[in-house]
Design a protein around this motif. Structure first.
Motif, PDB file in Angstrom:
ATOM      1  N   VAL A  27       0.961  -1.275   0.007  1.00 43.72           N
ATOM      2  CA  VAL A  27       0.014  -0.009   0.052  1.00 43.72           C
ATOM      3  C   VAL A  27       0.979   1.221   0.145  1.00 43.72           C
ATOM      4  N   PRO A  28       0.813   2.071  -1.145  1.00 46.69           N
ATOM      5  CA  PRO A  28       1.548   3.380  -0.879  1.00 46.69           C
ATOM      6  C   PRO A  28       1.397   4.225   0.423  1.00 46.69           C
ATOM      7  N   ALA A  29       2.434   4.915   0.754  1.00 42.95           N
ATOM      8  CA  ALA A  29       2.118   5.941   1.774  1.00 42.95           C
ATOM      9  C   ALA A  29       1.975   7.031   1.480  1.00 42.95           C
ATOM     10  N   THR A  30       0.989   7.924   1.907  1.00 44.59           N
ATOM     11  CA  THR A  30       0.813   9.267   1.777  1.00 44.59           C
ATOM     12  C   THR A  30       1.802  10.223   2.784  1.00 44.59           C
ATOM     13  N   VAL A  31       2.440  11.060   2.242  1.00 38.61           N
ATOM     14  CA  VAL A  31       3.356  11.788   3.220  1.00 38.61           C
ATOM     15  C   VAL A  31       2.972  13.452   2.840  1.00 38.61           C
ATOM     16  N   LEU A  32       2.512  14.293   3.948  1.00 37.57           N
ATOM     17  CA  LEU A  32       2.222  15.479   3.538  1.00 37.57           C
ATOM     18  C   LEU A  32       3.331  16.316   4.231  1.00 37.57           C
ATOM     19  N   VAL A  33       4.312  17.087   3.060  1.00 39.57           N
ATOM     20  CA  VAL A  33       5.320  17.957   3.123  1.00 39.57           C
ATOM     21  C   VAL A  33       4.514  19.266   3.592  1.00 39.57           C
ATOM     22  N   GLU A  34       4.839  20.045   4.479  1.00 41.50           N
ATOM     23  CA  GLU A  34       4.332  21.213   4.783  1.00 41.50           C
ATOM     24  C   GLU A  34       5.293  22.348   4.505  1.00 41.50           C
ATOM     25  N   GLU A  35       4.718  23.634   4.489  1.00 42.33           N
ATOM     26  CA  GLU A  35       5.510  24.465   4.183  1.00 42.33           C
ATOM     27  C   GLU A  35       6.360  25.259   5.465  1.00 42.33           C
ATOM     28  N   SER A  49       6.406   6.722   7.917  1.00 42.99           N
ATOM     29  CA  SER A  49       5.688   6.011   6.999  1.00 42.99           C
ATOM     30  C   SER A  49       5.993   5.085   6.444  1.00 42.99           C
ATOM     31  N   GLY A  50       7.312   4.478   6.697  1.00 48.03           N
ATOM     32  CA  GLY A  50       7.611   3.358   5.970  1.00 48.03           C
ATOM     33  C   GLY A  50       8.523   3.322   4.627  1.00 48.03           C
ATOM     34  N   VAL A  51       8.569   4.753   4.097  1.00 49.28           N
ATOM     35  CA  VAL A  51       8.988   4.790   2.676  1.00 49.28           C
ATOM     36  C   VAL A  51      10.610   4.668   2.771  1.00 49.28           C
ATOM     37  N   TYR A  76       2.228  13.588  -1.078  1.00 50.44           N
ATOM     38  CA  TYR A  76       2.988  12.881  -1.858  1.00 50.44           C
ATOM     39  C   TYR A  76       2.482  11.213  -1.567  1.00 50.44           C
ATOM     40  N   ARG A  77       2.149  10.464  -2.592  1.00 57.36           N
ATOM     41  CA  ARG A  77       2.065   9.096  -2.470  1.00 57.36           C
ATOM     42  C   ARG A  77       3.359   8.355  -2.912  1.00 57.36           C
TER      43      ARG A  77
END
Length: 84
Positions: A27-35, A49-51, A76-77
């Motif tokens: 399952v792809p991970a969704t990672v949120l990169v914030e300003e 997230s295990g990436v 990002y996925r």
């Protein structure tokens, strides 16, 4: 009897898969990169997230490649289990 044995074996497989991340790798991970996120923040998010397996190695590699100043906010996925 065979049905019960099959169910038990499947349960063991499922438990070990969940414990060791075999199922999660699909399952792809969704990672949120914030300003304002730093490279260290992003590296920690990727590891959590295990990436990537090691945020430290990822951060070191990004610095060596000169990508430590190119952090772009977004969602990002990514595939899990990518080597740094």
């Amino acid at each position: 009897m065979l049905l019960l044995l099959g169910a038990v074996l499947y349960g063991v497989y499922w438990i070990f898969g969940a414990a060791f991340g075999e199922e999660a790798a699909e399952v792809p991970a969704t990672v949120l990169v914030e300003e304002g996120d730093t490279l260290a923040n992003v590296a920690d998010k990727l590891e959590d997230s295990g990436v990537v397996g090691s945020s430290t190695l990822f951060e070191l590699g990004a610095r060596v490649e000169g990508a430590d100043t190119e952090i772009k906010p977004g969602e990002y996925r990514l595939e899990r289990g990518v080597s740094a």
